[in-house]
Design a protein around this motif. Structure first.
Motif, PDB file in Angstrom:
ATOM      1  N   UNK A 165      58.572  41.988  89.906  1.00 50.61           N
ATOM      2  CA  UNK A 165      58.961  40.778  89.247  1.00 50.61           C
ATOM      3  C   UNK A 165      58.921  41.089  87.511  1.00 50.61           C
ATOM      4  N   UNK A 166      58.301  42.255  87.088  1.00 49.67           N
ATOM      5  CA  UNK A 166      58.815  42.510  85.665  1.00 49.67           C
ATOM      6  C   UNK A 166      60.317  43.209  85.832  1.00 49.67           C
ATOM      7  N   UNK A 167      60.465  43.967  86.655  1.00 51.36           N
ATOM      8  CA  UNK A 167      61.961  44.526  86.764  1.00 51.36           C
ATOM      9  C   UNK A 167      62.813  43.423  86.860  1.00 51.36           C
ATOM     10  N   UNK A 168      62.720  42.400  87.612  1.00 55.22           N
ATOM     11  CA  UNK A 168      63.445  41.344  87.583  1.00 55.22           C
ATOM     12  C   UNK A 168      63.681  40.393  86.231  1.00 55.22           C
ATOM     13  N   UNK A 169      62.399  40.071  85.588  1.00 60.72           N
ATOM     14  CA  UNK A 169      62.522  39.608  84.341  1.00 60.72           C
ATOM     15  C   UNK A 169      63.407  40.446  83.362  1.00 60.72           C
ATOM     16  N   UNK A 170      63.298  41.693  83.293  1.00 59.29           N
ATOM     17  CA  UNK A 170      64.020  42.589  82.459  1.00 59.29           C
ATOM     18  C   UNK A 170      65.558  42.583  82.957  1.00 59.29           C
ATOM     19  N   UNK A 171      65.972  42.555  84.137  1.00 60.18           N
ATOM     20  CA  UNK A 171      67.173  42.444  84.607  1.00 60.18           C
ATOM     21  C   UNK A 171      67.869  40.829  84.009  1.00 60.18           C
ATOM     22  N   UNK A 172      66.869  39.809  84.178  1.00 60.98           N
ATOM     23  CA  UNK A 172      67.553  38.527  83.584  1.00 60.98           C
ATOM     24  C   UNK A 172      67.688  38.739  82.203  1.00 60.98           C
ATOM     25  N   UNK A 173      66.958  39.139  81.320  1.00 60.06           N
ATOM     26  CA  UNK A 173      66.991  39.318  80.065  1.00 60.06           C
ATOM     27  C   UNK A 173      68.056  40.177  79.679  1.00 60.06           C
ATOM     28  N   UNK A 174      68.194  41.155  80.483  1.00 57.10           N
ATOM     29  CA  UNK A 174      69.553  42.104  80.227  1.00 57.10           C
ATOM     30  C   UNK A 174      70.801  41.306  80.345  1.00 57.10           C
ATOM     31  N   UNK A 175      71.053  40.447  81.510  1.00 57.90           N
ATOM     32  CA  UNK A 175      72.071  39.869  81.642  1.00 57.90           C
ATOM     33  C   UNK A 175      72.308  38.723  80.540  1.00 57.90           C
ATOM     34  N   UNK A 176      71.218  37.914  80.354  1.00 59.40           N
ATOM     35  CA  UNK A 176      71.391  36.925  79.335  1.00 59.40           C
ATOM     36  C   UNK A 176      71.675  37.565  77.889  1.00 59.40           C
ATOM     37  N   UNK A 177      71.192  38.839  77.678  1.00 65.03           N
ATOM     38  CA  UNK A 177      71.606  39.453  76.158  1.00 65.03           C
ATOM     39  C   UNK A 177      72.984  39.718  76.324  1.00 65.03           C
ATOM     40  N   UNK A 178      73.700  40.106  77.496  1.00 62.03           N
ATOM     41  CA  UNK A 178      75.056  40.622  77.565  1.00 62.03           C
ATOM     42  C   UNK A 178      75.979  39.336  77.372  1.00 62.03           C
ATOM     43  N   UNK A 179      75.545  38.180  77.999  1.00 63.00           N
ATOM     44  CA  UNK A 179      76.032  36.785  77.748  1.00 63.00           C
ATOM     45  C   UNK A 179      75.930  36.399  76.013  1.00 63.00           C
ATOM     46  N   UNK A 180      74.747  36.657  75.554  1.00 61.31           N
ATOM     47  CA  UNK A 180      74.901  36.437  74.284  1.00 61.31           C
ATOM     48  C   UNK A 180      75.459  37.023  73.225  1.00 61.31           C
ATOM     49  N   UNK A 181      75.512  38.439  73.552  1.00 64.59           N
ATOM     50  CA  UNK A 181      76.443  39.072  72.636  1.00 64.59           C
ATOM     51  C   UNK A 181      77.985  38.547  72.713  1.00 64.59           C
ATOM     52  N   UNK A 182      78.356  38.342  73.968  1.00 64.61           N
ATOM     53  CA  UNK A 182      79.749  37.962  74.099  1.00 64.61           C
ATOM     54  C   UNK A 182      79.898  36.588  73.350  1.00 64.61           C
ATOM     55  N   UNK A 183      78.907  35.694  73.169  1.00 64.19           N
ATOM     56  CA  UNK A 183      79.005  34.399  72.526  1.00 64.19           C
ATOM     57  C   UNK A 183      78.826  34.852  70.990  1.00 64.19           C
ATOM     58  N   UNK A 184      77.998  35.561  70.524  1.00 60.31           N
ATOM     59  CA  UNK A 184      77.792  36.030  69.356  1.00 60.31           C
ATOM     60  C   UNK A 184      79.283  36.458  68.627  1.00 60.31           C
ATOM     61  N   UNK A 185      79.793  37.484  69.437  1.00 56.38           N
ATOM     62  CA  UNK A 185      80.933  37.939  69.089  1.00 56.38           C
ATOM     63  C   UNK A 185      82.263  36.917  69.047  1.00 56.38           C
ATOM     64  N   UNK A 186      82.268  36.102  69.829  1.00 60.27           N
ATOM     65  CA  UNK A 186      83.295  35.171  69.835  1.00 60.27           C
ATOM     66  C   UNK A 186      82.805  34.195  68.514  1.00 60.27           C
ATOM     67  N   UNK A 187      81.711  33.831  68.310  1.00 61.31           N
ATOM     68  CA  UNK A 187      81.274  33.016  67.075  1.00 61.31           C
ATOM     69  C   UNK A 187      81.518  33.683  65.662  1.00 61.31           C
ATOM     70  N   UNK A 188      81.346  34.880  65.752  1.00 57.49           N
ATOM     71  CA  UNK A 188      81.667  35.753  64.410  1.00 57.49           C
ATOM     72  C   UNK A 188      82.954  35.759  64.134  1.00 57.49           C
ATOM     73  N   UNK A 189      83.798  35.791  65.182  1.00 53.95           N
ATOM     74  CA  UNK A 189      85.330  36.042  65.177  1.00 53.95           C
ATOM     75  C   UNK A 189      85.889  34.531  64.709  1.00 53.95           C
ATOM     76  N   UNK A 190      85.368  33.554  65.224  1.00 55.17           N
ATOM     77  CA  UNK A 190      85.830  32.110  64.839  1.00 55.17           C
ATOM     78  C   UNK A 190      85.213  31.982  63.243  1.00 55.17           C
ATOM     79  N   UNK A 191      84.057  32.355  62.882  1.00 51.31           N
ATOM     80  CA  UNK A 191      83.654  32.067  61.541  1.00 51.31           C
ATOM     81  C   UNK A 191      83.989  33.065  60.511  1.00 51.31           C
ATOM     82  N   UNK A 192      84.698  33.999  61.074  1.00 51.37           N
ATOM     83  CA  UNK A 192      85.009  35.332  60.182  1.00 51.37           C
ATOM     84  C   UNK A 192      83.944  35.966  59.584  1.00 51.37           C
ATOM     85  N   UNK A 193      82.517  36.030  60.155  1.00 53.06           N
ATOM     86  CA  UNK A 193      81.559  36.560  59.560  1.00 53.06           C
ATOM     87  C   UNK A 193      81.367  37.700  60.245  1.00 53.06           C
ATOM     88  N   UNK A 194      80.573  38.877  59.506  1.00 53.46           N
ATOM     89  CA  UNK A 194      80.410  40.135  60.181  1.00 53.46           C
ATOM     90  C   UNK A 194      79.328  40.113  61.298  1.00 53.46           C
TER      91      UNK A 194
END
Length: 457
Positions: free
Chosen positions: A338-367
């Motif tokens: 169960x702990x390993x699954x929680x880590x997997x979910x967190x990892x996949x959410x982090x990957x999605x989050x990084x993608x959203x963050x990169x897109x948001x920074x590109x739109x706002x032209x921020x670093x």
């Protein structure tokens, strides 16, 4: 006070970084744990002997238990194949059926009418209950039969209604039950080429666990959890379990096989995992069977395993009253899912989050937020451990199923992760329901029996 878009983005980046850090730490610990297991296996692994190279023991009187609920489509073929394949002079098949399952009752009765070695046992109440409850009824029928006939059955062999037994299986049990109370043979899932990704992920997992994990547990003298099939338990061990708890099989357990291995170990009795080849040295003596081949059925089965091993089973078995360091290690591995699954979910959410963050920074032209040095090191280490893990799994699968399936194990790792996450969610829901008073039920999946049996020549 209103919060500006820039502050929201900074907070989002921090949340993503925390998710990534949690996932990276847990995955690192699991990866190091697996590497340690690999290294121990490399140290304790042994050549798989041929039966012809060893003196055969005299045959023991054995009973094979087959619990059956809603198995009318496979049980007849399984029993006929078993009777044909077994090379042993003294065994009986006990098949547990329920009074409200007429299809299975009739299928078993038809085979029993042609072979006296098949004993149909009708459970005293409607099903489904748990598999352990059915096994306890089979045990009581066996004890009664032995009293009536004067026969003393030496050990019980467990199988499911979809299993393809190995001809030499009972002979191997004869060889080992003299000095071991519990013997487990390997389980080799059959791969359906039409649904290779789902059915094959079982082959990957069992290749690793029944080629590496159980061999290590046996070598370290830790408890050997049973797989529920292809295993034998000596009669005296079952009698001691019955005397201690009223029934040899835990009737409220969803994974009675796993718990049985731990309970036998708690009695101080020896357990053994055996990998032997046939007399020609080609065929691994093992139980073969089709496992679920759809996402839904695989999730249902895996949820039962997670509930029984990592949740409700933990409540009953704990860490062992006389456990040693190796035992603690193995039980920790069993329960880290169960702990390993929680880590997997967190990892996949982090990957999605990084993608959203990169897109948001590109739109706002921020670093974009920089990845910290600590997290960067963790990610590099985990990348190396992932490559190690995928390579090791591919090698184990290739050794059991051939190099093509070894290659297929790589994409199947993603499928296994997806199934594990869905199964963990279902397991938690079921566990909470049992805490609130719901009775455990036999949440089985539909089974298949091969139209063409594996070659034993």
């Amino acid at each position: 006070m209103m919060i500006g878009p820039g502050a929201l983005l900074v907070a989002f980046d921090r949340a993503v970084a925390e998710l990534a850090l949690f996932a990276a730490v847990v995955i690192l610990l699991g990866g190091v744990d697996d590497v340690l297991m690999d290294l121990v296996w490399w140290r304790v692994r042994r050549r798989e002997p041929n039966r012809a190279d060893l003196p055969a023991a005299p045959p023991l009187p054995l009973a094979v238990f087959v619990p059956a609920w809603d198995e009318q489509h496979v049980i007849g073929a399984m029993l006929r194949a078993t009777l044909t394949r077994y090379d042993h002079p003294d065994y009986r098949l006990y098949v547990g059926c329920y009074p409200n399952d007429p299809g299975t009752l009739d299928a078993v009765a038809e085979v029993a009418s042609h072979d006296a070695r098949v004993r149909r046992v009708v459970v005293t109440h409607d099903g489904p209950t748990t598999k352990a409850d059915c096994l306890n009824q089979l045990w009581r029928a066996l004890v009664s039969d032995d009293v009536d006939s004067g026969r003393v059955t030496a050990a019980i062999v467990l199988h499911d209604a979809e299993d393809v037994v190995d001809p030499a299986e009972l002979r191997v049990f004869d060889d080992h039950l003299r000095d071991a109370a519990l013997v487990q043979l390997p389980v080799v899932p059959l791969i359906d080429a039409r649904r290779r990704l789902v059915s094959g992920h079982y082959a990957d997992e069992f290749a690793e666990s029944h080629r590496r994990d159980l061999a290590v547990r046996s070598a370290l003298e830790a408890a050997v959890p049973l797989a529920g099939v292809g295993c034998a338990i000596r009669r005296d061990a079952l009698e001691r379990l019955e005397a201690g708890g009223g029934a040899p099989f835990e009737p409220h357990s969803l994974t009675e096989d796993y718990e049985l291995g731990l309970r036998v170990a708690s009695l101080g009795l020896r357990a053994r995992f055996v990998r032997w080849r046939d007399s020609g040295g080609r065929r691994l003596i093992a139980t073969r069977a089709y496992f679920p081949d759809t996402i839904d059925t695989a999730v249902r089965q895996k949820a039962r395993w997670v509930t029984g091993i990592a949740l409700s089973g933990w409540d009953r078995t704990g860490w062992g009253a006389r456990a040693h360091a190796a035992e603690y290690w193995m039980r920790m591995r069993d329960r880290r899912g169960l702990l390993a699954v929680a880590a997997l979910v967190a990892a996949y959410l982090a990957l999605v989050g990084w993608g959203i963050s990169s897109l948001a920074h590109a739109v706002t032209r921020s670093e974009a937020a920089a990845v910290g040095p600590g997290l960067r090191v963790l990610l590099m280490l985990n990348t190396g451990l992932l490559c190690w893990r995928l390579s090791a799994r591919a090698l184990h699968t290739a050794a059991e199923h051939g190099w093509r399936e070894g290659c297929w194990s790589l994409p199947r790792a993603l499928v296994a992760n997806y199934i594990a996450m869905l199964a963990a969610r279902r397991a938690l829901v079921r566990y909470v329901a049992t805490l609130l008073g719901a009775a455990p039920l036999w949440d089985k999946t539909a089974h298949r029996f091969p139209e063409q049996l594996p070659d034993v020549s």
